[in-house]
Structure formats: C-alpha cells, structure tokens
Design a protein around this motif. Structure first.
Motif, short mmCIF file in Angstrom:
data_model
loop_
_atom_site.label_atom_id
_atom_site.label_comp_id
_atom_site.label_asym_id
_atom_site.label_seq_id
_atom_site.Cartn_x
_atom_site.Cartn_y
_atom_site.Cartn_z
N LYS A 1 3.39 3.41 -8.55
CA LYS A 1 4.49 3.38 -7.58
C LYS A 1 5.45 2.23 -7.87
O LYS A 1 6.67 2.40 -7.80
CB LYS A 1 3.95 3.27 -6.16
CG LYS A 1 3.28 4.52 -5.68
CD LYS A 1 2.70 4.36 -4.30
CE LYS A 1 1.93 5.60 -3.90
NZ LYS A 1 1.32 5.47 -2.59
N ILE A 2 4.91 1.07 -8.21
CA ILE A 2 5.76 -0.07 -8.55
C ILE A 2 6.58 0.24 -9.80
O ILE A 2 7.77 -0.09 -9.87
CB ILE A 2 4.90 -1.33 -8.74
CG1 ILE A 2 4.33 -1.78 -7.40
CG2 ILE A 2 5.71 -2.46 -9.37
CD1 ILE A 2 3.32 -2.90 -7.51
N GLY A 3 5.97 0.90 -10.78
CA GLY A 3 6.69 1.29 -11.99
C GLY A 3 7.84 2.24 -11.70
O GLY A 3 8.93 2.09 -12.26
N TRP A 4 7.60 3.20 -10.84
CA TRP A 4 8.67 4.15 -10.48
C TRP A 4 9.82 3.43 -9.76
O TRP A 4 10.99 3.72 -10.01
CB TRP A 4 8.13 5.27 -9.60
CG TRP A 4 7.52 6.38 -10.39
CD1 TRP A 4 6.22 6.72 -10.45
CD2 TRP A 4 8.21 7.31 -11.25
NE1 TRP A 4 6.04 7.78 -11.29
CE2 TRP A 4 7.24 8.17 -11.79
CE3 TRP A 4 9.53 7.47 -11.60
CZ2 TRP A 4 7.57 9.19 -12.68
CZ3 TRP A 4 9.86 8.49 -12.49
CH2 TRP A 4 8.89 9.33 -13.01
N VAL A 5 9.47 2.51 -8.88
CA VAL A 5 10.51 1.77 -8.15
C VAL A 5 11.34 0.94 -9.12
O VAL A 5 12.57 0.92 -9.05
CB VAL A 5 9.88 0.89 -7.05
CG1 VAL A 5 10.88 -0.09 -6.48
CG2 VAL A 5 9.32 1.77 -5.94
N LEU A 6 10.69 0.25 -10.06
CA LEU A 6 11.42 -0.55 -11.05
C LEU A 6 12.31 0.32 -11.93
O LEU A 6 13.44 -0.06 -12.25
CB LEU A 6 10.45 -1.37 -11.89
CG LEU A 6 9.73 -2.50 -11.17
CD1 LEU A 6 8.70 -3.14 -12.09
CD2 LEU A 6 10.72 -3.52 -10.66
N LEU A 7 11.81 1.48 -12.33
CA LEU A 7 12.60 2.39 -13.15
C LEU A 7 13.82 2.89 -12.39
O LEU A 7 14.94 2.91 -12.94
CB LEU A 7 11.74 3.57 -13.61
CG LEU A 7 12.44 4.62 -14.48
CD1 LEU A 7 12.84 3.99 -15.81
CD2 LEU A 7 11.54 5.80 -14.69
N LEU A 8 13.65 3.26 -11.13
CA LEU A 8 14.78 3.72 -10.32
C LEU A 8 15.80 2.59 -10.11
O LEU A 8 17.01 2.83 -10.14
CB LEU A 8 14.30 4.26 -8.99
CG LEU A 8 13.63 5.63 -9.04
CD1 LEU A 8 13.04 5.98 -7.68
CD2 LEU A 8 14.60 6.69 -9.50
N MET A 9 15.32 1.37 -9.91
CA MET A 9 16.23 0.24 -9.75
C MET A 9 17.05 0.02 -11.01
O MET A 9 18.26 -0.24 -10.93
CB MET A 9 15.45 -1.03 -9.40
CG MET A 9 14.90 -1.04 -7.99
SD MET A 9 13.81 -2.41 -7.64
CE MET A 9 14.91 -3.79 -7.83
N LEU A 10 16.44 0.15 -12.17
CA LEU A 10 17.16 0.00 -13.44
C LEU A 10 18.20 1.10 -13.62
O LEU A 10 19.34 0.83 -14.02
CB LEU A 10 16.17 0.01 -14.61
CG LEU A 10 16.77 -0.12 -15.99
CD1 LEU A 10 17.39 -1.50 -16.16
CD2 LEU A 10 15.72 0.12 -17.04
N ILE A 11 17.83 2.32 -13.29
CA ILE A 11 18.78 3.45 -13.41
C ILE A 11 19.97 3.24 -12.48
O ILE A 11 21.12 3.41 -12.88
CB ILE A 11 18.06 4.78 -13.11
CG1 ILE A 11 17.11 5.11 -14.24
CG2 ILE A 11 19.06 5.91 -12.90
CD1 ILE A 11 16.19 6.29 -13.96
N PHE A 12 19.71 2.83 -11.23
CA PHE A 12 20.81 2.62 -10.28
C PHE A 12 21.66 1.43 -10.67
O PHE A 12 22.88 1.42 -10.42
CB PHE A 12 20.29 2.48 -8.86
CG PHE A 12 19.86 3.79 -8.27
CD1 PHE A 12 20.70 4.88 -8.24
CD2 PHE A 12 18.59 3.94 -7.73
CE1 PHE A 12 20.32 6.10 -7.71
CE2 PHE A 12 18.19 5.15 -7.18
CZ PHE A 12 19.05 6.23 -7.18
N LEU A 13 21.07 0.41 -11.29
CA LEU A 13 21.85 -0.74 -11.77
C LEU A 13 22.82 -0.30 -12.85
O LEU A 13 24.01 -0.65 -12.80
CB LEU A 13 20.92 -1.83 -12.30
CG LEU A 13 21.61 -3.03 -12.93
CD1 LEU A 13 22.30 -3.86 -11.86
CD2 LEU A 13 20.62 -3.86 -13.70
N VAL A 14 22.35 0.47 -13.81
CA VAL A 14 23.22 0.94 -14.89
C VAL A 14 24.30 1.87 -14.34
O VAL A 14 25.48 1.75 -14.71
CB VAL A 14 22.39 1.64 -16.00
CG1 VAL A 14 23.29 2.33 -17.00
CG2 VAL A 14 21.48 0.63 -16.69
N LEU A 15 23.94 2.78 -13.45
CA LEU A 15 24.94 3.67 -12.85
C LEU A 15 25.97 2.88 -12.06
O LEU A 15 27.17 3.18 -12.12
CB LEU A 15 24.27 4.69 -11.95
CG LEU A 15 23.56 5.84 -12.64
CD1 LEU A 15 22.83 6.69 -11.61
CD2 LEU A 15 24.52 6.67 -13.44
#
Length: 60
Positions: A16-30
């Motif tokens: 779950k922590i991995g998914w949250v970090l991945l989503l945060m990275l995607i939203f940062l780039v977007l």
C-alpha cells in the motif's frame, strides 16, 4: 489481546505504501507538465536535464 504482525501483514502494508508513493510521483509529474503548459512554455521542458540544472543552480 496481541496483534499478529506477521510477514503477510507487513507485505500488505508495504504494498500500500508503494502504491501511494507511485501515485504521488505520477501526480507530481502530471502537475509539472500542466503547470509548465499553463505558464506558456513547452510542457516537456520540465523533463529536460538543463531545466533541473537551472533549478538547482537557482537554489544555491
């Protein structure tokens, strides 16, 4: 009552922590792409190394 913090439970938490970090990275780039577009420049300019070097030089 003692909780069982076994391997399976830890694996679920780290997933779950991995998914949250991945989503945060995607939203940062977007967000960077959208922000540079609204600023009037090339949206892909935020991905160029020269842009990042300029930002780090500005912070010094």
């Amino acid at each position: 009552m003692k909780r069982d913090f076994g391997k399976e439970y830890r694996h679920d938490i780290f997933r779950k922590i991995g998914w949250v970090l991945l989503l945060m990275l995607i939203f940062l780039v977007l967000g960077m792409l959208i922000g540079s577009t609204l600023g009037g420049s090339n949206p892909l300019a935020v991905l160029w190394p020269g842009t990042w070097m300029h930002m780090f030089d500005f912070l010094r």
